[in-house]
Design a protein around this motif. Sequence first.
Motif, PDB file in Angstrom:
ATOM      1  N   GLN B  45      21.586 -31.524  96.475  1.00 61.96           N
ATOM      2  CA  GLN B  45      21.293 -30.490  95.716  1.00 61.96           C
ATOM      3  C   GLN B  45      19.886 -29.792  96.179  1.00 61.96           C
ATOM      4  OE1 GLN B  45      22.287 -31.899  91.770  1.00 61.96           O
ATOM      5  NE2 GLN B  45      23.877 -30.222  91.734  1.00 61.96           N
ATOM      6  N   PHE B  46      19.905 -28.392  95.672  1.00 58.63           N
ATOM      7  CA  PHE B  46      18.621 -27.639  95.748  1.00 58.63           C
ATOM      8  C   PHE B  46      17.955 -27.478  94.305  1.00 58.63           C
ATOM      9  CE2 PHE B  46      21.755 -24.380  95.719  1.00 58.63           C
ATOM     10  CZ  PHE B  46      21.028 -23.670  95.264  1.00 58.63           C
ATOM     11  N   ILE B  47      16.757 -27.031  94.225  1.00 61.42           N
ATOM     12  CA  ILE B  47      16.299 -26.324  93.318  1.00 61.42           C
ATOM     13  C   ILE B  47      15.477 -25.111  93.629  1.00 61.42           C
ATOM     14  CG2 ILE B  47      15.325 -28.529  92.041  1.00 61.42           C
ATOM     15  CD1 ILE B  47      12.502 -27.782  93.145  1.00 61.42           C
ATOM     16  N   GLU B  56      10.143 -16.900  94.697  1.00 61.14           N
ATOM     17  CA  GLU B  56      11.011 -18.040  94.407  1.00 61.14           C
ATOM     18  C   GLU B  56      11.723 -18.306  95.555  1.00 61.14           C
ATOM     19  OE1 GLU B  56      13.836 -17.257  91.459  1.00 61.14           O
ATOM     20  OE2 GLU B  56      13.275 -19.292  90.154  1.00 61.14           O
ATOM     21  N   ALA B  57      11.791 -19.552  95.909  1.00 61.16           N
ATOM     22  CA  ALA B  57      12.864 -20.028  96.980  1.00 61.16           C
ATOM     23  C   ALA B  57      13.615 -21.242  97.086  1.00 61.16           C
ATOM     24  CB  ALA B  57      11.891 -20.039  98.336  1.00 61.16           C
ATOM     25  N   PRO B  58      14.563 -21.514  97.536  1.00 62.13           N
ATOM     26  CA  PRO B  58      15.351 -22.636  97.462  1.00 62.13           C
ATOM     27  C   PRO B  58      14.956 -23.759  98.288  1.00 62.13           C
ATOM     28  CG  PRO B  58      16.779 -20.700  98.759  1.00 62.13           C
ATOM     29  CD  PRO B  58      15.289 -20.293  98.398  1.00 62.13           C
ATOM     30  N   ALA B  75      10.031 -31.190 100.910  1.00 59.42           N
ATOM     31  CA  ALA B  75       9.512 -31.017 102.226  1.00 59.42           C
ATOM     32  C   ALA B  75       9.601 -29.666 102.742  1.00 59.42           C
ATOM     33  CB  ALA B  75       9.937 -32.059 103.363  1.00 59.42           C
ATOM     34  N   VAL B  76       8.593 -28.866 102.957  1.00 63.87           N
ATOM     35  CA  VAL B  76       8.786 -27.430 103.036  1.00 63.87           C
ATOM     36  C   VAL B  76       8.049 -27.068 104.359  1.00 63.87           C
ATOM     37  CG1 VAL B  76       8.049 -25.346 102.148  1.00 63.87           C
ATOM     38  CG2 VAL B  76       8.955 -27.113 100.578  1.00 63.87           C
ATOM     39  N   ARG B  77       8.746 -26.275 105.292  1.00 65.48           N
ATOM     40  CA  ARG B  77       8.168 -25.539 106.290  1.00 65.48           C
ATOM     41  C   ARG B  77       7.525 -24.112 106.023  1.00 65.48           C
ATOM     42  NH1 ARG B  77      11.162 -23.736 111.571  1.00 65.48           N
ATOM     43  NH2 ARG B  77      12.645 -23.062 109.959  1.00 65.48           N
ATOM     44  N   LYS B  78       6.043 -23.944 106.479  1.00 71.10           N
ATOM     45  CA  LYS B  78       5.537 -22.860 106.364  1.00 71.10           C
ATOM     46  C   LYS B  78       6.074 -21.771 106.916  1.00 71.10           C
ATOM     47  CE  LYS B  78       0.932 -21.615 106.623  1.00 71.10           C
ATOM     48  NZ  LYS B  78      -0.531 -22.272 106.692  1.00 71.10           N
ATOM     49  N   GLY B  80       6.939 -18.353 105.424  1.00 67.43           N
ATOM     50  CA  GLY B  80       6.940 -16.799 104.604  1.00 67.43           C
ATOM     51  C   GLY B  80       6.165 -16.746 103.669  1.00 67.43           C
ATOM     52  N   ALA B  81       6.372 -15.973 102.565  1.00 62.50           N
ATOM     53  CA  ALA B  81       5.345 -15.743 101.415  1.00 62.50           C
ATOM     54  C   ALA B  81       5.335 -16.939 100.344  1.00 62.50           C
ATOM     55  CB  ALA B  81       5.924 -14.644 100.622  1.00 62.50           C
ATOM     56  N   VAL B  82       6.434 -17.497 100.023  1.00 59.42           N
ATOM     57  CA  VAL B  82       6.278 -18.709  99.025  1.00 59.42           C
ATOM     58  C   VAL B  82       5.821 -19.699  99.862  1.00 59.42           C
ATOM     59  CG1 VAL B  82       7.797 -19.882  97.465  1.00 59.42           C
ATOM     60  CG2 VAL B  82       8.208 -17.489  97.517  1.00 59.42           C
ATOM     61  N   THR B  83       6.650 -20.108 101.068  1.00 60.49           N
ATOM     62  CA  THR B  83       6.493 -21.410 101.512  1.00 60.49           C
ATOM     63  C   THR B  83       4.753 -21.388 102.112  1.00 60.49           C
ATOM     64  OG1 THR B  83       7.164 -20.365 103.525  1.00 60.49           O
ATOM     65  CG2 THR B  83       8.764 -21.571 102.244  1.00 60.49           C
ATOM     66  N   LEU B 237      25.128 -26.009 104.264  1.00 64.51           N
ATOM     67  CA  LEU B 237      24.879 -24.789 104.699  1.00 64.51           C
ATOM     68  C   LEU B 237      24.044 -24.032 104.183  1.00 64.51           C
ATOM     69  CD1 LEU B 237      28.738 -23.476 105.525  1.00 64.51           C
ATOM     70  CD2 LEU B 237      27.211 -24.908 107.031  1.00 64.51           C
ATOM     71  N   GLU B 238      23.046 -23.482 104.974  1.00 61.06           N
ATOM     72  CA  GLU B 238      21.963 -22.687 104.521  1.00 61.06           C
ATOM     73  C   GLU B 238      22.628 -21.237 104.491  1.00 61.06           C
ATOM     74  OE1 GLU B 238      18.224 -24.081 105.798  1.00 61.06           O
ATOM     75  OE2 GLU B 238      17.261 -21.815 105.562  1.00 61.06           O
ATOM     76  N   ARG B 239      22.141 -20.386 103.225  1.00 54.78           N
ATOM     77  CA  ARG B 239      22.209 -19.042 103.343  1.00 54.78           C
ATOM     78  C   ARG B 239      21.072 -18.492 102.640  1.00 54.78           C
ATOM     79  NH1 ARG B 239      25.298 -19.929 106.762  1.00 54.78           N
ATOM     80  NH2 ARG B 239      27.357 -19.196 107.085  1.00 54.78           N
ATOM     81  N   LYS B 240      20.789 -17.141 102.603  1.00 55.11           N
ATOM     82  CA  LYS B 240      19.695 -16.504 101.785  1.00 55.11           C
ATOM     83  C   LYS B 240      20.270 -16.676 100.550  1.00 55.11           C
ATOM     84  CE  LYS B 240      17.465 -12.060 101.387  1.00 55.11           C
ATOM     85  NZ  LYS B 240      16.878 -11.020 102.401  1.00 55.11           N
ATOM     86  N   MET B 241      19.157 -17.004  99.511  1.00 62.80           N
ATOM     87  CA  MET B 241      19.505 -17.313  98.041  1.00 62.80           C
ATOM     88  C   MET B 241      18.382 -16.501  97.273  1.00 62.80           C
ATOM     89  SD  MET B 241      20.908 -21.123  97.927  1.00 62.80           S
ATOM     90  CE  MET B 241      22.292 -21.705  99.010  1.00 62.80           C
ATOM     91  N   LYS B 242      18.902 -16.039  96.334  1.00 68.20           N
ATOM     92  CA  LYS B 242      17.946 -15.416  95.114  1.00 68.20           C
ATOM     93  C   LYS B 242      18.165 -15.907  94.027  1.00 68.20           C
ATOM     94  CE  LYS B 242      15.426 -12.559  97.820  1.00 68.20           C
ATOM     95  NZ  LYS B 242      14.041 -12.640  97.654  1.00 68.20           N
ATOM     96  N   GLY B 262      28.567 -24.715  97.449  1.00 59.22           N
ATOM     97  CA  GLY B 262      27.891 -25.027  98.727  1.00 59.22           C
ATOM     98  C   GLY B 262      26.409 -25.530  97.802  1.00 59.22           C
ATOM     99  N   PRO B 263      25.513 -25.907  98.624  1.00 57.55           N
ATOM    100  CA  PRO B 263      25.535 -25.989  99.979  1.00 57.55           C
ATOM    101  C   PRO B 263      26.250 -27.076 100.708  1.00 57.55           C
ATOM    102  CG  PRO B 263      23.390 -26.870  99.275  1.00 57.55           C
ATOM    103  CD  PRO B 263      24.265 -26.223  98.017  1.00 57.55           C
ATOM    104  N   VAL B 264      26.767 -28.075 100.150  1.00 61.47           N
ATOM    105  CA  VAL B 264      27.266 -29.124 100.725  1.00 61.47           C
ATOM    106  C   VAL B 264      28.833 -28.849 100.528  1.00 61.47           C
ATOM    107  CG1 VAL B 264      27.980 -31.650 100.533  1.00 61.47           C
ATOM    108  CG2 VAL B 264      25.425 -30.931 100.046  1.00 61.47           C
TER     109      VAL B 264
END
Lengths: 348, 277
Positions: B45-47, B56-58, B75-78, B80-83, B237-242, B262-264
């Motif tokens: 799951q994601f937050i 805000e980002a997933p 664990a977050v990869r830099k 864009g803006a939020v990351t 599966l990753e998709r854009k999420m708002k 999803g994502p699983v």
Amino acid sequence: MTAYTVYLEQLHAMLAAWSKEHQVYVPTAVEGGYFDFKPWREGVEIAFDYDLAYNTLKRYFLPPKEDLVVFDLAAKTAEMVFDAPKQLLFGVHPYDIRGINQLDQIMETGAPDQYYLHRRDATVVFGLTPMRVAETAFWSSMGAGEVDRGFDLFWTKTGPSTFLVEVGSMRGEKMLLAAGELTPASAGAREAARKAHLKIMEMGRSNALNFDWKQVPRLLDKCWNSPLWQKKAELCLACGSCNLVCPTCYCFDIREEADELLQKGVRFREWDGCMLTSFALVAGEHNFRAKALERYRHRYMRKGKYIYDRYGELGCIGCGRCVRACTTNIANPREVFNTLWEASQHED
Amino acid sequence: MKIKEFSAYLPRPATLKVKKELSELVTLFEFENDSGRPLMHKPGQFIMLSVYGVGEAPFSVSSAPIRESNNFELAVRKIGAVTGIMHDLKVGDKVGIRGPYGSFFPIQKFVGQDTLFIAGGLGYIPLRSLLHYQLKHRDEFGRIILLVGTRNPKERIFIDQLAELASGKDVEVLETVDVPDETWKGHCGVITTLIPKVRIDPDKTNVAMVGPPIMYKFCLGECLKIGIPSNRIYVSLERKMKCGLGKCGHCQINHLNACIEGPVFQYNQIESVEEAI
Ligand SMILES: Cc1cc2nc3c(=O)[nH]c(=O)nc-3n(C[C@H](O)[C@H](O)[C@H](O)COP(=O)(O)OP(=O)(O)OC[C@H]3O[C@@H](n4cnc5c(N)ncnc54)[C@H](O)[C@@H]3O)c2cc1C
Ligand code: SF4
Ligand code: SF4
Ligand code: FES
């Protein structure tokens, strides 16, 4: 359904009375021979015979921009904000009520969208039987010419200065009778309304889907690889107009702004559209629907199949707004579905 | 219609407790829920994480579900803006969170069975939640096989933890990099090349696979080839999420919402969904 007869000369006092508690919006003529909903005031002429409201009425429930949460950036706290003005939409056509009902369903499913539901609850909807059909409309063949819920009252003009008004909710009836008792509709008046309805449905058939709309989802099942998508998409400007004017397109972006002193911030949602190139674009420049073909096809699949598979009705109510809004003449669900149908007939 | 004075968009406060660099661009964050309650997420799951005033980002929850703790890891990869701004956060800083959201790896179906983890790049982040759960309840699960693929040695994450796992007995670890450099002594090549190297019993193995879109194209075929049926393969599966709530439309994969269904996904659910893989 309980129904009353109302005379045109009674309406003015009613509008004035409703305006005390609600912002009333009515269809009225605007530039270029078009019509749109505008705030009612003394002197505003109601276009009872309008063919189509240029802009979609979804803006009353899902505004183009709507605040969701405000922040105190120093204290790092967040608070929700709701705004749901009391409003009355007078004269909404059945297909547009269908559109609203569909949004209701979508917004109530899963995690209910409280922002939408607040606004919806504060909005009184008075339906109106159309008297003319827009050239681009095809709702009559999309099962959207009739509606049995989603309105508080439903008005049909049965004579030069008479209306038959059907009651859709207690709230509606109370508002109708606020100024005093009305004559219950006679059998003759009901018959006149039925005829008016049949007449407009017949008029609507001049511009129609060539087959039963219930076949659309199963038709699209077979059309993923149709050459039509590319042919149309080649001309697409990705302007998103078809999304913006569509009563059942509801996708939105979420963004935020902070003031110059970085003390207060606000997070809001804003209409977005699957036809815009950025819609499925993620950080790192990966785009999940990079091609015009993919975006164009996605929109028609949603209108004709995905929404149906989830909610049991088509995602297109046949209002014809996108047909009018598309400058390159490619947005046209009726034509797309008819062409695909035609092609599928030759296959078998 | 049920109208409540409640907003699903209102984030809850959480406090940054630990920050640790995993690679040049990826950082591990440990947050504590200010509510004093555990996150109650399930693996996969994601937050939605908010940095107020920025966005805000997933993010997938990378730690195992633990009821006894109010803390959780991302664990977050830099990128864009939020990351980007997240990487400037200091211990003690406040963020907002919503969720957990979405589907998850159904732990019960993994019990008593072998698990083949296939992690491409950042895909290890969500898989780590399931992996750590299995390690915590090691007796309940069969073999654990972990395949890790990274583009180049510089981008490897959780290096110490992987080394520890590799030297222990609980997990069989195989790692590769696409493009080696002079520091790299291990296997080279894309992650697909690792699959034929492991001996597995397809009748009692489930696959949990997370990686970039291109990885799925090749790895799914490889898994089917070694005899694992599609209903035993799980992908994220990753998709854009708002919104994360099935409303904003950005995460649509044909008729599916990646944030709800999803994502699983069990691979057989999406095998015939045109836009999925
Ligand atoms: C279910 C899920 C789990 C994820 N887990 C992780 C994780 O564990 N670690 C990690 O580093 N990244 C993860 N990502 C990707 C991460 O969400 C994006 O890198 C992030 O949204 C980029 O945001 P930004 O503001 O820095 O970039 P910007 O380019 O400034 O993006 C602006 C906004 O667009 C949206 N957006 C942009 N890219 C993505 C994307 N790839 N996916 C979804 N929304 C996006 C977000 O709402 C974002 O705030 C995950 C994505 C999803 C969908
Ligand atoms: S797709 Fe076009 S015709 Fe159909 S409801 Fe939307 S705007 Fe109206
Ligand atoms: S209105 Fe026409 S040109 Fe604009 S995005 Fe829609 S289909 Fe493309
Ligand atoms: S993220 Fe908004 S619908 Fe899935």
